[in-house]
Design a protein around this motif. Structure first.
Motif, mmCIF file in Angstrom:
data_model
loop_
_atom_site.group_PDB
_atom_site.id
_atom_site.type_symbol
_atom_site.label_atom_id
_atom_site.label_comp_id
_atom_site.label_asym_id
_atom_site.label_seq_id
_atom_site.Cartn_x
_atom_site.Cartn_y
_atom_site.Cartn_z
ATOM 1 N N ARG A 95 0.823 -1.217 0.000
ATOM 2 C CA ARG A 95 0.000 0.000 0.000
ATOM 3 C C ARG A 95 0.855 1.266 0.000
ATOM 4 O O ARG A 95 0.348 2.355 -0.259
ATOM 5 C CB ARG A 95 -0.938 0.011 1.212
ATOM 6 N N ASP A 96 2.135 1.111 0.285
ATOM 7 C CA ASP A 96 3.035 2.264 0.323
ATOM 8 C C ASP A 96 3.851 2.436 -0.957
ATOM 9 O O ASP A 96 4.592 3.406 -1.095
ATOM 10 C CB ASP A 96 4.024 2.125 1.495
ATOM 11 N N ILE A 97 3.744 1.474 -1.900
ATOM 12 C CA ILE A 97 4.612 1.483 -3.079
ATOM 13 C C ILE A 97 3.780 1.610 -4.353
ATOM 14 O O ILE A 97 2.964 0.740 -4.658
ATOM 15 C CB ILE A 97 5.464 0.205 -3.153
ATOM 16 N N ALA A 98 4.016 2.682 -5.096
ATOM 17 C CA ALA A 98 3.406 2.819 -6.418
ATOM 18 C C ALA A 98 4.279 2.048 -7.414
ATOM 19 O O ALA A 98 5.482 2.282 -7.500
ATOM 20 C CB ALA A 98 3.315 4.283 -6.812
ATOM 21 N N VAL A 99 3.672 1.114 -8.132
ATOM 22 C CA VAL A 99 4.378 0.282 -9.108
ATOM 23 C C VAL A 99 3.865 0.648 -10.495
ATOM 24 O O VAL A 99 2.706 0.403 -10.821
ATOM 25 C CB VAL A 99 4.144 -1.215 -8.832
ATOM 26 N N VAL A 100 4.718 1.255 -11.302
ATOM 27 C CA VAL A 100 4.302 1.723 -12.630
ATOM 28 C C VAL A 100 5.298 1.237 -13.688
ATOM 29 O O VAL A 100 6.512 1.382 -13.520
ATOM 30 C CB VAL A 100 4.196 3.266 -12.669
ATOM 31 N N LYS A 151 4.622 6.200 -0.417
ATOM 32 C CA LYS A 151 5.924 6.466 0.203
ATOM 33 C C LYS A 151 7.072 6.162 -0.759
ATOM 34 O O LYS A 151 8.156 6.723 -0.628
ATOM 35 C CB LYS A 151 6.086 5.625 1.478
ATOM 36 N N TRP A 152 6.795 5.242 -1.708
ATOM 37 C CA TRP A 152 7.818 4.804 -2.649
ATOM 38 C C TRP A 152 7.243 4.763 -4.057
ATOM 39 O O TRP A 152 6.042 4.502 -4.245
ATOM 40 C CB TRP A 152 8.319 3.402 -2.287
ATOM 41 N N TYR A 153 8.119 4.978 -5.045
ATOM 42 C CA TYR A 153 7.727 4.926 -6.456
ATOM 43 C C TYR A 153 8.704 4.025 -7.201
ATOM 44 O O TYR A 153 9.910 4.284 -7.222
ATOM 45 C CB TYR A 153 7.707 6.335 -7.055
ATOM 46 N N PHE A 174 15.242 0.853 3.862
ATOM 47 C CA PHE A 174 15.642 2.234 3.626
ATOM 48 C C PHE A 174 14.693 3.191 4.345
ATOM 49 O O PHE A 174 13.546 2.847 4.634
ATOM 50 C CB PHE A 174 15.638 2.556 2.128
ATOM 51 N N ASP A 175 15.173 4.390 4.609
ATOM 52 C CA ASP A 175 14.381 5.426 5.268
ATOM 53 C C ASP A 175 13.526 6.141 4.223
ATOM 54 O O ASP A 175 14.041 6.890 3.394
ATOM 55 C CB ASP A 175 15.318 6.420 5.959
ATOM 56 N N ALA A 176 12.226 5.917 4.283
ATOM 57 C CA ALA A 176 11.318 6.501 3.299
ATOM 58 C C ALA A 176 11.115 7.996 3.500
ATOM 59 O O ALA A 176 10.557 8.670 2.627
ATOM 60 C CB ALA A 176 9.960 5.796 3.352
ATOM 61 N N THR A 177 11.565 8.544 4.624
ATOM 62 C CA THR A 177 11.358 9.969 4.903
ATOM 63 C C THR A 177 12.511 10.835 4.386
ATOM 64 O O THR A 177 12.476 12.052 4.515
ATOM 65 C CB THR A 177 11.188 10.220 6.410
ATOM 66 N N SER A 178 13.534 10.212 3.813
ATOM 67 C CA SER A 178 14.654 10.962 3.237
ATOM 68 C C SER A 178 14.770 10.622 1.757
ATOM 69 O O SER A 178 14.129 9.692 1.263
ATOM 70 C CB SER A 178 15.961 10.650 3.967
ATOM 71 N N GLY A 220 14.035 -1.748 -13.161
ATOM 72 C CA GLY A 220 13.311 -0.827 -12.287
ATOM 73 C C GLY A 220 14.178 0.033 -11.396
ATOM 74 O O GLY A 220 15.305 -0.325 -11.052
ATOM 75 N N VAL A 221 13.625 1.193 -11.042
ATOM 76 C CA VAL A 221 14.252 2.138 -10.133
ATOM 77 C C VAL A 221 13.250 2.442 -9.021
ATOM 78 O O VAL A 221 12.071 2.676 -9.288
ATOM 79 C CB VAL A 221 14.645 3.442 -10.856
ATOM 80 N N LEU A 222 13.709 2.422 -7.779
ATOM 81 C CA LEU A 222 12.863 2.687 -6.619
ATOM 82 C C LEU A 222 13.266 4.026 -6.011
ATOM 83 O O LEU A 222 14.435 4.231 -5.683
ATOM 84 C CB LEU A 222 13.009 1.563 -5.588
ATOM 85 N N MET A 223 12.291 4.929 -5.857
ATOM 86 C CA MET A 223 12.561 6.271 -5.333
ATOM 87 C C MET A 223 11.611 6.604 -4.203
ATOM 88 O O MET A 223 10.438 6.210 -4.222
ATOM 89 C CB MET A 223 12.402 7.311 -6.453
ATOM 90 N N SER A 224 12.102 7.334 -3.220
ATOM 91 C CA SER A 224 11.276 7.743 -2.090
ATOM 92 C C SER A 224 10.491 9.003 -2.437
ATOM 93 O O SER A 224 10.873 9.772 -3.325
ATOM 94 C CB SER A 224 12.151 8.010 -0.871
ATOM 95 N N ARG A 225 9.387 9.221 -1.722
ATOM 96 C CA ARG A 225 8.542 10.389 -2.011
ATOM 97 C C ARG A 225 9.265 11.719 -1.834
ATOM 98 O O ARG A 225 9.078 12.621 -2.662
ATOM 99 C CB ARG A 225 7.266 10.363 -1.167
#
Length: 314
Positions: A95-100, A151-153, A174-178, A220-225
């Motif tokens: 629910r915290d990860i947008a997968v596109v 929180k994540w993309y 990983f710290d999703a707030t940074s 894929g690449v994972l990025m924080s908000r």
């Protein structure tokens, strides 16, 4: 090495049978065998440009090769007593990860929906016509507008498959707030002689102390908000979408956008985002790249099906 030899000895049919004994992801063993048969019935077609957004030369990975790279099926690591709790935890993490996915080929859309996106609350396909250098930036803009509270993309090429359980587990480390930029890193420091990438804020030069390189977009690449918010504020599409394009490729342009938005960009190198032909043969990868739609569907039945509400207790 011994495990790889074991895979080769037992063969895919015997391996799939073993999986069916302990993995809800292959409850219907006959379906898996039918998919395997359909994969072998389709002749391989490939050339130097495989038609994907991040092209890899040569034939796509076989179903068997992808199984070796992904390793142990998700449900096999779950104890019988803790399986329900583990699956609930994974669903909560999704629910915290947008997968596109970035897709220019309709035949991949159905496969991605069946194998990955049906299990993700925040999932989608960003459709493009042909290859454009700002395709991954466009996909990220689409994801951020559609799922602003994620929180994540995670942005990936259409001919890749992601193990959703491992993606959740990776994000949790990983710290999703940074600001976070995570993927299979290429050309950092002086690893690519004579490379030069014309980012807007500053040119990435091979050998420069501040050259972060980029992450391969295929798997894929994972990025924080926080980073995505900063990238969105830069309106990167205006610069990297112009003609002639200042940067040739979508994943490089995406990294440039992050480089523009984050002075001192650090790419967290995760080799388990396997790019395909030039990736190391690691086991238990998070994602694999350069596969066919049929292989994508088959992998979904082995690795993601246990997340389906119809196959597990809520």
């Amino acid at each position: 090495a011994s495990r790889r030899l074991q895979w080769q000895r037992i063969g895919i049919t015997q391996w799939a049978f073993l999986v069916s004994n302990f993995c809800h992801a292959v409850d219907d063993f006959e379906i898996l065998l039918q998919v395997q048969a359909s994969i072998r019935a389709v002749p391989a077609k490939f050339d130097a440009d495989d038609g994907s957004q991040i092209s890899i030369p040569g034939p796509p990975l076989s179903f068997e090769a992808a199984l070796q790279l992904l390793g142990t099926p998700a449900a096999s690591v779950l104890s019988q007593s803790g399986e329900g709790r583990r699956i609930k935890s994974l669903r909560s993490g999704l629910r915290d990860i947008a997968v596109v996915y970035v897709s220019g080929r309709p035949d991949f859309d159905k496969a991605l929906t069946e194998a990955v996106l049906q299990y993700t609350p925040l999932g989608g396909i960003f459709k493009v016509h042909g290859k454009v250098p700002d395709n991954f930036i466009g996909a990220l803009d689409y994801a951020f507008k559609r799922f602003p509270t994620a929180k994540w993309y995670y942005i990936a090429d259409d001919d890749s498959f992601v193990h959703l359980g491992r993606l959740v587990q990776l994000a949790s480390t990983f710290d999703a707030t940074s600001k976070q930029y995570i993927g299979h890193r290429d050309c950092a420091g002086d690893s690519c002689p004579n490379s030069k990438v014309n980012c807007k804020r500053e040119t990435m030069l091979n050998g420069a102390v501040n050259n972060p390189g980029w992450a391969c977009g295929g798997p894929g690449v994972l990025m924080s908000r926080p980073l995505v918010e900063a990238m969105s504020a830069r309106s990167c599409k205006e610069y990297y979408g112009q003609e002639p394009a200042p940067v040739c490729c979508g994943d490089m342009a995406l990294a440039c956008c992050a480089f523009d938005a984050w002075e001192g960009l650090q790419i967290s190198n995760v080799p388990s985002f396997n790019p395909g032909a030039f990736g190391k043969a690691l086991a238990n990868n998070v994602a694999v790249h350069h596969i066919t739609p049929n292989t994508t569907i088959a992998l979904g039945k082995v690795y993601n099906l246990h997340l389906d509400l119809e196959h597990t207790n809520s």
